[in-house]
Design a protein around this motif. Structure first.
Motif, mmCIF file in Angstrom:
data_model
loop_
_atom_site.group_PDB
_atom_site.id
_atom_site.type_symbol
_atom_site.label_atom_id
_atom_site.label_comp_id
_atom_site.label_asym_id
_atom_site.label_seq_id
_atom_site.Cartn_x
_atom_site.Cartn_y
_atom_site.Cartn_z
ATOM 1 N N ILE A 104 0.838 -1.204 0.000
ATOM 2 C CA ILE A 104 0.000 0.000 0.000
ATOM 3 C C ILE A 104 0.870 1.250 0.000
ATOM 4 O O ILE A 104 0.621 2.204 -0.754
ATOM 5 C CB ILE A 104 -0.945 -0.003 1.216
ATOM 6 N N LEU A 105 1.912 1.260 0.830
ATOM 7 C CA LEU A 105 2.781 2.435 0.917
ATOM 8 C C LEU A 105 3.496 2.682 -0.411
ATOM 9 O O LEU A 105 3.577 3.825 -0.880
ATOM 10 C CB LEU A 105 3.801 2.236 2.049
ATOM 11 N N VAL A 106 3.989 1.620 -1.024
ATOM 12 C CA VAL A 106 4.652 1.752 -2.328
ATOM 13 C C VAL A 106 3.670 2.289 -3.367
ATOM 14 O O VAL A 106 4.014 3.179 -4.163
ATOM 15 C CB VAL A 106 5.230 0.394 -2.772
ATOM 16 N N THR A 107 2.445 1.766 -3.367
ATOM 17 C CA THR A 107 1.437 2.219 -4.328
ATOM 18 C C THR A 107 1.124 3.701 -4.140
ATOM 19 O O THR A 107 0.986 4.447 -5.117
ATOM 20 C CB THR A 107 0.146 1.397 -4.175
ATOM 21 N N LEU A 163 8.255 9.617 -6.350
ATOM 22 C CA LEU A 163 8.279 8.434 -7.209
ATOM 23 C C LEU A 163 9.529 7.604 -6.959
ATOM 24 O O LEU A 163 9.469 6.369 -6.884
ATOM 25 C CB LEU A 163 8.201 8.865 -8.670
ATOM 26 N N LEU A 164 10.660 8.267 -6.800
ATOM 27 C CA LEU A 164 11.915 7.556 -6.532
ATOM 28 C C LEU A 164 11.852 6.801 -5.209
ATOM 29 O O LEU A 164 12.303 5.647 -5.113
ATOM 30 C CB LEU A 164 13.073 8.545 -6.523
ATOM 31 N N VAL A 165 11.280 7.430 -4.197
ATOM 32 C CA VAL A 165 11.149 6.758 -2.899
ATOM 33 C C VAL A 165 10.301 5.497 -3.039
ATOM 34 O O VAL A 165 10.636 4.439 -2.489
ATOM 35 C CB VAL A 165 10.539 7.722 -1.861
ATOM 36 N N GLY A 166 9.189 5.594 -3.787
ATOM 37 C CA GLY A 166 8.350 4.424 -3.992
ATOM 38 C C GLY A 166 9.093 3.287 -4.675
ATOM 39 O O GLY A 166 8.949 2.120 -4.295
ATOM 40 N N ILE A 167 9.899 3.613 -5.676
ATOM 41 C CA ILE A 167 10.666 2.582 -6.384
ATOM 42 C C ILE A 167 11.709 1.959 -5.469
ATOM 43 O O ILE A 167 11.894 0.731 -5.450
ATOM 44 C CB ILE A 167 11.332 3.190 -7.637
ATOM 45 N N LEU A 168 12.382 2.778 -4.669
ATOM 46 C CA LEU A 168 13.402 2.251 -3.752
ATOM 47 C C LEU A 168 12.785 1.335 -2.699
ATOM 48 O O LEU A 168 13.377 0.306 -2.337
ATOM 49 C CB LEU A 168 14.140 3.403 -3.080
ATOM 50 N N VAL A 169 11.600 1.699 -2.198
ATOM 51 C CA VAL A 169 10.938 0.847 -1.207
ATOM 52 C C VAL A 169 10.483 -0.469 -1.841
ATOM 53 O O VAL A 169 10.488 -1.512 -1.200
ATOM 54 C CB VAL A 169 9.748 1.597 -0.572
ATOM 55 N N ALA A 170 10.113 -0.429 -3.113
ATOM 56 C CA ALA A 170 9.626 -1.636 -3.781
ATOM 57 C C ALA A 170 10.730 -2.658 -4.034
ATOM 58 O O ALA A 170 10.458 -3.859 -4.109
ATOM 59 C CB ALA A 170 8.959 -1.253 -5.105
ATOM 60 N N ILE A 171 11.978 -2.227 -4.173
ATOM 61 C CA ILE A 171 13.093 -3.122 -4.484
ATOM 62 C C ILE A 171 13.720 -3.618 -3.180
ATOM 63 O O ILE A 171 14.149 -2.813 -2.349
ATOM 64 C CB ILE A 171 14.147 -2.387 -5.338
#
Length: 388
Positions: A104-107, A163-171
């Protein structure tokens, strides 16, 4: 957050209530207080007895559904976020539910960043948020030296960073760094939107504080359960490699429960991506992809309003091809609702038009002018206007 926006949930207020289901509008004045009390009791029970989730999750979810159906404005982004968290806690084991909190946080980060990554945000709301941040940090004097080009360029860094934070959290490999940056990002947002910056409503600030806490909890959990081979770890929950077994809800298979969560989380986001649906449920927060609706009144119509509403009326000129009409007064709807309900208006056009129609009927307004600013172009930042 409910206490921070208490007038929205309790009592009779002058700001129009727009329900999703008009049939329950007649019951709301006496049912809503009881349901709100049940919701608060359920939340307290969840804090004290988290493992007895059937006894508090279902009352909380049912109470929230009733309150939202009775008033569209109650479907704030943090209400949708909290509802998904409670639902995941009810559907899955704690370990699996926490994985969904991460999803949810990443989304939220990715969808919110994409919704604002355009020239419309850079030319409209972006500079305002940036100015609030600089002011809260005591750097307001520095901004006077910047040209409009610098303002617009740095404004785009705000959604790009989200957006970058979301991508970093997803990986998995970069998740620790991403969650740390997420906490820093929310700290900067609290500073920009707080009393030393733009002085936004308490609900917005408390939502950012709660997201900071969620990011911190996920960081601690990720460091505790970090596998030796992080490259094989998936972002999506997988019951097979979780230590805590999932307890089925009623007789629903686990795949069905995952499908329910994924649909509620991602379908609204996909609709908003194509300029459909409600922006807040698709995490398009502070996006410029919504219509601007403004109500202008003549002097005769202005005198029909009670003094409590007249204080929210200010002189103004319509934009677009209605600008040649003078001697009009603009009713600041968002300032009115922020003062009375401590919560912003939903950004969709249908809600604003319903509020305006209620005012026209309630006060017998004869010559109101409604100016509608259609969504700004992503690439030119041009917003076209029409009036009716």
């Amino acid at each position: 957050m409910i206490l921070g926006t208490w007038p929205l949930w309790w009592g009779v207020h002058e700001f129009p209530t727009i329900p999703y289901v008009p049939l329950i509008e007649n019951f709301s004045p006496w049912v809503d207080p009881l349901v709100t009390i049940a919701l608060l009791i359920g939340l307290v029970a969840g804090v004290l007895f988290p493992n007895q989730k059937t006894w508090w999750c279902i009352p909380v979810l049912c109470s929230t559904c009733w309150l939202v159906l009775a008033s569209q404005q109650r479907l704030q982004p943090w209400v949708w976020h909290g509802g998904l968290i409670v639902l995941s806690w009810q559907l899955f084991s704690p370990r699996t539910a926490s994985r969904w909190w991460l999803v949810i946080l990443v989304t939220i980060y990715i969808c919110s960043g994409i919704s604002k990554l355009d020239l419309a945000f850079a030319h409209e709301l972006g500079p305002t948020l940036l100015a609030g941040l600089l002011q809260s940090l005591g750097l307001g004097a520095m901004s006077r030296l910047w040209s409009p080009t610098i303002w617009h360029t740095i404004s785009l860094a705000l959604p790009a960073g989200e957006l970058l934070v979301g991508i970093l959290v997803a990986i998995p490999r970069t998740r620790n760094m991403g969650l740390i940056l997420a906490m820093i990002m929310h700290g900067l947002l609290i500073s920009a939107l707080g009393p030393w910056g733009l002085n936004h409503s308490a609900g917005v600030l408390l939502w950012n504080i709660s997201c900071t806490g969620i990011a911190f909890g996920l960081l601690v959990q990720h460091r505790q359960y970090q596998p030796s081979s992080p490259q094989i770890e998936s972002l999506l929950p997988n019951a097979e490699n979780l230590k805590t077994p999932s307890r089925p809800l009623f007789s629903f298979p686990e795949n069905v429960r995952h499908l329910v969560m994924a649909s509620l989380l991602w379908l609204p986001a996909l609709l908003v991506l194509f300029d459909l649906g409600a922006p807040w449920t698709g995490w398009a927060v502070y996006s410029m992809r919504s219509d601007k609706v403004t109500l202008y009144l003549t002097e005769d119509d202005l005198q029909k309003l009670p003094p409590s509403l007249q204080k929210w009326v200010e002189p103004g000129f319509p934009e677009g091809h209605c600008a040649d009409l003078d001697h009009l007064h603009r009713l600041a709807l968002n300032h009115w609702t922020l003062n009375e309900l401590k919560a912003p208006m939903p950004p969709q056009k249908s809600f604003s038009m319903a509020v305006i129609q209620h005012l026209i009927e309630a006060y017998a307004l004869e010559r109101p002018l409604v100016a509608i600013g259609h969504p700004s172009s992503r690439w030119s930042a041009v917003r076209t206007w029409s009036c009716q």
